[in-house]
Design a protein around this motif. Structure first.
Motif, short mmCIF file in Angstrom:
data_model
loop_
_atom_site.label_atom_id
_atom_site.label_comp_id
_atom_site.label_asym_id
_atom_site.label_seq_id
_atom_site.Cartn_x
_atom_site.Cartn_y
_atom_site.Cartn_z
N TYR A 22 0.83 -1.20 0.00
CA TYR A 22 0.00 0.00 0.00
C TYR A 22 0.87 1.26 0.00
CZ TYR A 22 -3.85 3.15 0.94
OH TYR A 22 -4.78 4.15 0.84
N LEU A 23 0.89 1.95 -1.13
CA LEU A 23 1.71 3.16 -1.25
C LEU A 23 0.81 4.34 -1.67
CD1 LEU A 23 4.88 1.64 -2.98
CD2 LEU A 23 4.53 2.17 -0.56
N ASP A 24 -0.37 4.39 -1.06
CA ASP A 24 -1.34 5.42 -1.44
C ASP A 24 -1.90 6.14 -0.22
OD1 ASP A 24 -2.64 6.88 -3.38
OD2 ASP A 24 -4.30 5.47 -3.60
N SER A 25 -1.06 6.34 0.78
CA SER A 25 -1.56 6.95 2.02
C SER A 25 -1.89 8.43 1.86
CB SER A 25 -0.53 6.77 3.14
OG SER A 25 -0.41 5.39 3.40
N LEU A 328 6.22 11.92 -0.01
CA LEU A 328 5.50 11.70 -1.27
C LEU A 328 6.54 11.71 -2.40
CD1 LEU A 328 3.08 12.70 0.44
CD2 LEU A 328 2.33 13.99 -1.53
N LEU A 329 6.37 10.79 -3.32
CA LEU A 329 7.27 10.78 -4.48
C LEU A 329 6.42 10.67 -5.75
CD1 LEU A 329 9.97 10.44 -6.00
CD2 LEU A 329 9.95 8.02 -5.35
N ALA A 330 6.30 11.81 -6.43
CA ALA A 330 5.63 11.82 -7.74
C ALA A 330 6.72 11.68 -8.79
CB ALA A 330 4.85 13.10 -7.93
N ARG A 373 2.38 8.47 -8.46
CA ARG A 373 2.71 8.99 -7.11
C ARG A 373 2.67 7.86 -6.11
NH1 ARG A 373 -1.58 12.43 -3.89
NH2 ARG A 373 -2.36 10.31 -3.60
N VAL A 374 3.80 7.67 -5.43
CA VAL A 374 3.78 6.78 -4.28
C VAL A 374 3.87 7.66 -3.04
CG1 VAL A 374 4.69 4.68 -5.34
CG2 VAL A 374 6.28 6.39 -4.51
#
Ligand code: PMP
Length: 402
Positions: A22-25, A328-330, A373-374
């Protein structure tokens, strides 16, 4: 407060027991057992509404519900629980300020300054109220660092500027503008400042008094709480000036066919049966968070984002839109459409988001049609990063012609 332990933190999230990464917090945080238990207990054991009945359980619930307001006040260092209005979330809170505070005041030609980094929730309500009143929405552009350029604020302000709408943290780049400076400049020009805290609140809760914030909005679901509950903080004198937009039960003191008298704030702005379960779940989330060292938790999440960025950087065509070492990494890959990549990653069990992230003007300023985006939370691990990178490699092998 306990020292942050990644394993202990993670163990409290039953959703993570299932396979998948889960990388959508930043879209929504998972819920810890404490929040699930409080919500379950409310629906299992509680009977009664709040602020309506005399029997013991209804009184107990009302006390619990009002105490949660004080907890939110404490989180934000607000003057009192009376400065907190319950809303469905950030979106509703900002719309409430636009419709109940700004709409009765704005005159044709007045200006609302909105940063180019804003989520649509902090732009569309202002465009709507501008259309309704003849006011204008004026852009505060991004600087070279992709963060709203506060140094340019004095050039954008005119004698007609009334409101500044600014996010605490971008949901795309993770960038945080200098709120203190922005608020100082806005106040020196008699403007009222709306801060969108949806993304920032879980990383660095704002001290509304120290920053002298006029209005601050956040959503419970990004703070490990339930969906459908959030809050608006407002300075007392500003909340007092707001005209209710919803009429009904509990926002009045007297009603006849000739008219009605309204309650004091915040109740005046909360017509109808509220989201009691949401408030109780959010209260449980805040209680649970109070035991966690949020600074350590934040540096863990940021460390994971750095790890992911360092690894992905080695892949050809990688571009990062991450600023200020955010969690956050977009990113994107030259020649690869984000939709193709996200579809493949979803198939490999990675939950992340791709597209415009409800921030079309920001994406336009970045010059890209969309990004992946993660977003890392303290329950993520290094093995999540490894799984992401391995999945990206599989996807690139399919999508990029050698
Ligand atoms: N502002 C920002 C910066 C956000 O990230 C979000 C949620 N994506 C919102 C506003 C809107 O929050 P909500 O949908 O919970 O009302």
């Amino acid at each position: 407060m306990n020292a942050f332990s990644p394993a202990h933190f993670r163990a409290q999230f039953p959703a993570l027991a299932d396979a998948g990464v889960y990388l959508d917090s930043a879209a929504t945080a998972l819920k810890p057992q404490a929040v699930i238990d409080a919500t379950h207990q409310f629906y299992s054991l509680s009977a009664g509404n709040v602020h309506r009945s005399q029997y013991a359980e209804a009184q107990r619930l009302t006390a619990r519900y009002e105490a949660a307001r004080d907890q939110v006040a404490q989180l934000l260092n607000a003057e009192s629980g009376k400065n907190i209005v319950w809303t469905r979330g950030t979106t509703e809170a900002i719309n409430m300020v636009a419709q109940c505070y700004a709409r009765p005041r704005l005159q044709p030609g007045d200006e609302i300054i909105v940063s180019e980094a804003e989520h649509h929730a902090n732009l569309v309500p202002w465009l709507m109220v501008a259309e309704q009143t003849g006011a204008r929405v004026v852009k505060l552009p991004l600087g070279a660092d992709w963060v709203a350029d506060i140094a340019r604020l004095p050039d954008v302000i005119t004698p007609r500027s009334r409101i500044l709408a600014l996010g605490q943290m971008s949901n795309v780049t993770g960038g945080c503008p200098d709120l203190a400076r922005a608020i100082e400049i806005a106040h020196a020009n008699d403007m009222v400042v709306m801060v969108d805290g949806a993304q920032g609140v879980v990383h660095f809760p704002a001290d509304v008094q120290q920053l002298d914030i006029d209005f601050y909005a956040f959503s419970g679901h990004k703070l490990y709480g339930p969906t459908g509950i959030g809050a608006l903080y407002g300075k007392a004198e500003l909340l007092e000036q707001m005209t209710p937009w919803l009429g009904g039960g509990k926002m009045i003191t007297e009603v006849s066919f000739d008219g009605f008298q309204t309650q004091a704030v915040p109740y005046r702005l909360e017509a109808g049966t509220p989201n009691v379960a949401g408030v109780i779940g959010l209260s449980a989330a805040l209680e649970w968070l109070a035991d966690i060292d949020l600074q350590q938790a934040e540096s863990w999440s940021r460390g994971l984002a750095t790890l992911a960025e360092e690894a992905l950087k080695k892949r050809p065509g990688f571009r990062s839109f991450r600023v200020q070492d955010s969690s956050l990494l977009a990113f994107d890959f030259a020649g690869v459409h984000h939709s193709d990549m996200v579809t493949l990653l979803a198939g490999y069990g990675i939950a992340l988001r791709a597209g415009q992230h409800c921030a079309q003007p920001l994406l336009a300023a970045l010059g890209v049609p969309g990004t992946l985006r993660v977003s890392f939370a303290p329950y993520n691990t290094q093995s999540d990063v490894e799984a992401l990178v391995a999945a990206v490699d599989r996807a690139l092998a399919l999508l990029v012609d050698e």
